[in-house]
Write an enzyme that holds these catalytic residues in place. Sequence first.
Site, short mmCIF file in Angstrom:
data_model
loop_
_atom_site.label_atom_id
_atom_site.label_comp_id
_atom_site.label_asym_id
_atom_site.label_seq_id
_atom_site.Cartn_x
_atom_site.Cartn_y
_atom_site.Cartn_z
N ALA A 96 73.19 38.52 -49.27
CA ALA A 96 73.09 37.58 -47.15
C ALA A 96 71.84 38.48 -46.90
CB ALA A 96 74.67 38.81 -47.16
N GLN A 97 70.90 39.42 -48.06
CA GLN A 97 69.45 39.75 -47.13
C GLN A 97 68.73 40.04 -48.59
OE1 GLN A 97 71.66 42.68 -44.53
NE2 GLN A 97 70.80 44.66 -46.25
N GLY A 98 67.76 41.11 -47.63
CA GLY A 98 66.83 41.69 -49.04
C GLY A 98 66.51 41.03 -49.89
N GLY A 120 68.00 39.88 -52.31
CA GLY A 120 68.94 38.82 -52.92
C GLY A 120 68.62 37.25 -51.84
N ASP A 142 78.45 38.24 -51.25
CA ASP A 142 77.95 39.31 -51.08
C ASP A 142 79.64 39.45 -50.22
OD1 ASP A 142 74.71 40.45 -50.05
OD2 ASP A 142 76.60 41.45 -48.96
N ASP A 198 83.18 41.12 -53.13
CA ASP A 198 82.28 42.21 -53.87
C ASP A 198 82.52 43.04 -55.02
OD1 ASP A 198 82.83 45.16 -54.17
OD2 ASP A 198 84.29 45.45 -52.63
N TYR A 202 71.96 57.69 -58.37
CA TYR A 202 71.16 56.24 -59.04
C TYR A 202 70.21 55.73 -59.52
CZ TYR A 202 68.71 52.53 -56.41
OH TYR A 202 67.55 50.81 -56.51
N ALA A 242 70.82 57.11 -62.90
CA ALA A 242 71.97 56.91 -63.84
C ALA A 242 72.03 55.11 -63.78
CB ALA A 242 72.67 58.10 -63.49
N THR A 245 63.21 46.40 -47.49
CA THR A 245 64.81 45.56 -47.20
C THR A 245 65.17 47.28 -46.52
OG1 THR A 245 65.87 46.92 -49.38
CG2 THR A 245 64.39 44.74 -50.05
N1 LIG Z 1 64.83 48.36 -51.93
C1 LIG Z 1 64.05 48.97 -52.54
O1 LIG Z 1 63.32 49.84 -52.60
C2 LIG Z 1 64.09 48.64 -54.36
C3 LIG Z 1 63.82 49.17 -55.27
C4 LIG Z 1 64.29 48.95 -56.63
C5 LIG Z 1 65.21 48.17 -56.66
N2 LIG Z 1 66.63 47.64 -55.57
C6 LIG Z 1 67.29 46.66 -56.26
O2 LIG Z 1 67.62 45.60 -55.63
C7 LIG Z 1 68.94 45.09 -55.30
C8 LIG Z 1 69.02 44.53 -54.00
O3 LIG Z 1 68.61 45.18 -52.72
P1 LIG Z 1 67.78 45.67 -51.17
O4 LIG Z 1 67.02 46.08 -51.77
O5 LIG Z 1 67.72 44.04 -51.15
O6 LIG Z 1 68.66 46.16 -50.76
P2 LIG Z 1 69.89 45.64 -49.46
O7 LIG Z 1 70.60 46.94 -48.84
O8 LIG Z 1 68.94 44.53 -48.57
O9 LIG Z 1 70.66 44.36 -49.75
C9 LIG Z 1 71.73 44.76 -50.52
C10 LIG Z 1 72.94 43.55 -50.59
O10 LIG Z 1 73.68 43.96 -51.77
C11 LIG Z 1 75.04 43.40 -51.51
N3 LIG Z 1 76.25 44.32 -51.64
C12 LIG Z 1 76.30 45.83 -51.40
N4 LIG Z 1 77.74 46.53 -51.74
C13 LIG Z 1 78.42 45.20 -52.05
C14 LIG Z 1 79.51 45.12 -52.94
N5 LIG Z 1 80.12 45.91 -52.89
N6 LIG Z 1 79.21 43.73 -53.43
C15 LIG Z 1 78.96 42.67 -52.92
N7 LIG Z 1 77.70 42.15 -52.14
C16 LIG Z 1 76.69 44.33 -52.46
C17 LIG Z 1 74.50 44.27 -49.23
O11 LIG Z 1 75.87 43.36 -48.62
C18 LIG Z 1 73.66 43.30 -49.34
O12 LIG Z 1 73.49 42.27 -48.82
C19 LIG Z 1 69.25 46.37 -54.91
O13 LIG Z 1 70.40 46.18 -56.62
C20 LIG Z 1 68.70 47.45 -55.04
O14 LIG Z 1 68.82 49.25 -55.64
C21 LIG Z 1 65.44 47.75 -54.46
#
Ligand SMILES: NC(=O)c1ccc[n+]([C@@H]2O[C@H](COP(=O)([O-])OP(=O)(O)OC[C@H]3O[C@@H](n4cnc5c(N)ncnc54)[C@H](O)[C@@H]3O)[C@@H](O)[C@H]2O)c1
Length: 257
Positions: free
Chosen positions: A12-14, A16, A34, A62, A149, A151, A186
């Site tokens: 939905a965001q970020g 993904g 999402d 979910d 996190y 782990a 993000t």
């Molecule tokens: N942003 C960072 O600094 C960073 C760094 C390393 C890894 N990551 C990883 O990147 C991935 C994406 O994170 P992001 O940074 O875009 O964060 P974000 O919060 O912007 O996006 C995460 C997305 O996952 C969805 N989500 C959460 N729980 C869910 C569930 N139970 N079922 C389905 N969807 C669910 C949220 O609704 C959201 O759209 C994550 O796995 C995060 O751990 C992020």
Amino acid sequence: MGDEVALVTGAAQGLGRGFTEALLRRGAKVCVADVKVQTGEATVLRFQQQFGRDRVFFFKCDVTCEADVKAAVQATRDRFGKLTIMVNNAGISSEAQWSKMVDVNLKGVIDGTQEAVAVMRRDTGGQGGVVVNIASAAGLIPVHTTPVYAATKFGVVGFTRSWAANPHLASLGISFACICPTFTDTDMIVHGDFREGRSLYTEDSQRMMAEVGVMPLSQVVTAFEQLLDSPDNNGIVMSVTNIKGVRVRKHGRPSRL
Ligand SMILES: NC(=O)c1ccc[n+]([C@@H]2O[C@H](COP(=O)([O-])OP(=O)(O)OC[C@H]3O[C@@H](n4cnc5c(N)ncnc54)[C@H](O)[C@@H]3O)[C@@H](O)[C@H]2O)c1
């Protein structure tokens, strides 16, 4: 890539959403899965206007719910006829909700991978493909401020490498890889543990973020595309950092302990 069909969780965001846009730009069809319905539907509407109504759809999922993950995979196949790229990206950062975090970050990735393998594998009629799991730099080095996190992300790296080391992969026709970014711009950085002082040692967290820096999302999306373009991406553990850029470690079958 015109013929590829992808499912991206947490799209939905970020990150993904960024991966989804890259896939659409490259001609793939995509299921945006999402828990956030409003945000997901708004994202999909924008992509449909840009890339065409028949190229992308939203599915409420979910990743902690096995029935939802199975239904998302099935909906993708019903809509587009197959699944060839599975991106297990959904994740949260919350040590306070550590059990939920294990469910989303690790169990969700395990379940998403296994559901995808079940329909992609060539030996039972699938068309093969690639599974890309989104881990983190916290899956490669210890992070004392967010141990749970870390782990979950070490778990994602170990799980992905274990699939990649499967000696029977040729019959499956599937490759397995993961991406390990450092801090990326993000919502997770804005609302996650690091910024809001909910990690175990807030000052250490903030110092870490200041030292490592925060990457633009586009840097990780470019790395994701590089991974898709690698002729043999099985076993790739791709680290993406602000300081050193993209580094690729390729893990095949381990020799011995
Ligand atoms: N942003 C960072 O600094 C960073 C760094 C390393 C890894 N990551 C990883 O990147 C991935 C994406 O994170 P992001 O940074 O875009 O964060 P974000 O919060 O912007 O996006 C995460 C997305 O996952 C969805 N989500 C959460 N729980 C869910 C569930 N139970 N079922 C389905 N969807 C669910 C949220 O609704 C959201 O759209 C994550 O796995 C995060 O751990 C992020």
